[in-house]
Design an enzyme around this catalytic site. Structure first.
Site: not given
Ligand code: IPE
Ligand code: IPE
Ligand code: MG
Length: 243
Positions: A31, A76, A79, A199
């Site tokens: 993340d 996820s 996502n 998550s």
């Molecule tokens: C969890 O991260 C999913 C992945 C790292 C693929 P998210 O960024 O989607 O999770 P939330 O929304 O902060 O819980």
């Molecule tokens: C994790 O990084 C990658 C995916 C969930 C695909 P994020 O895109 O969630 O990055 P933040 O949480 O917004 O910084």
């Molecule tokens: Mg994230």
């Protein structure tokens, strides 16, 4: 009651017990790509690109450290709520990653595995994944499980349904129906970026996993962070409910 007994025997069997036992299976919630990009005044997609580079190095390190299994959360089931442009960027990066790294997996004894339902992805991605799975299926080094369109609650519901269809909804029967059924028990779960939540990732499998929530944003995560996390893991005394 037989249920309780069978369960405790299973845990005792799995328990490595004493501190110092190395982790066999590590999972990572990768993340912080978006925040990394923002911090560097770059477009979000560049954060995801740098995230893929971090994945490449960490997989190499896991192989080098002879980790049996590494499970990474790449996309996820929630996502899909992101803007279409970002989803398209992520799909493009997935294609590019398989194209550029598959040969290295084949050569370096990495067995690729997918958890989650990738059947909803674009047909060309499904074909690429099926080809990558087939080409690495005989590898016995590190298993790299990539979580794609993965949601743990959905996985547990599916597993419970399958177990019920076959007769008994027991812990063992559900275990055997999870996407991770052929993997070692989860030892260590790492989440980067400072968020302290799961998550919808490996909720069942994390029952007795150690957890580490790191401040580092995923694109800045290096093999040294993995080494440090494993060293810290080795100092933990895991009790599995015993004493
Ligand atoms: C969890 O991260 C999913 C992945 C790292 C693929 P998210 O960024 O989607 O999770 P939330 O929304 O902060 O819980
Ligand atoms: C994790 O990084 C990658 C995916 C969930 C695909 P994020 O895109 O969630 O990055 P933040 O949480 O917004 O910084
Ligand atoms: Mg994230």
């Amino acid at each position: 009651m037989t249920f309780g007994r069978a369960r405790s025997e299973r845990k005792v069997q799995e328990a490595p017990g004493a501190p110092g036992a190395p982790a066999r299976h590590v999972a990572i919630i990768m993340d912080g790509n978006g925040r990394w990009a923002k911090k560097h005044h770059l477009p979000r997609v560049i954060g995801h690109k740098r995230g893929v580079e971090a994945v490449r190095e960490v997989v190499r390190a896991a192989r080098h450290m002879r980790l049996e299994a590494l499970t990474i959360y790449a996309f996820s089931s929630e996502n899909w709520r992101r803007p279409e442009d970002e989803i398209n960027d992520l799909m493009g990066l997935l294609r590019a990653f398989i194209r550029s790294d598959l040969e290295e997996f084949v050569a370096n004894d990495v067995r690729l595995k997918i958890i989650g339902d990738y059947g909803v992805f674009a047909p060309d991605i499904i074909t690429m994944i099926d080809d990558a799975l087939a080409r690495t299926s005989h590898n016995t080094g590190t298993t790299l499980a990539i979580a794609l369109n993965y949601g743990s609650q959905q996985e547990i519901a599916r597993a419970a349904e399958a177990a019920a269809r076959k007769g008994a909804v027991t812990v063992e029967a559900i275990d055997a129906e999870l996407d991770t059924a052929d993997m070692p028990p989860l030892d260590l779960l790492i989440r980067t970026s400072g968020e302290v939540r799961l998550s919808n990732f490996l909720l069942w499998q994390a029952a007795y996993a150690e957890m580490q929530f790191l401040e580092v944003l995923w694109p800045d995560f290096t093999p040294a962070h993995l080494r440090e996390a494993l060293d810290h893991f080795a100092t933990r005394e895991r009790r599995f409910g015993g004493r």
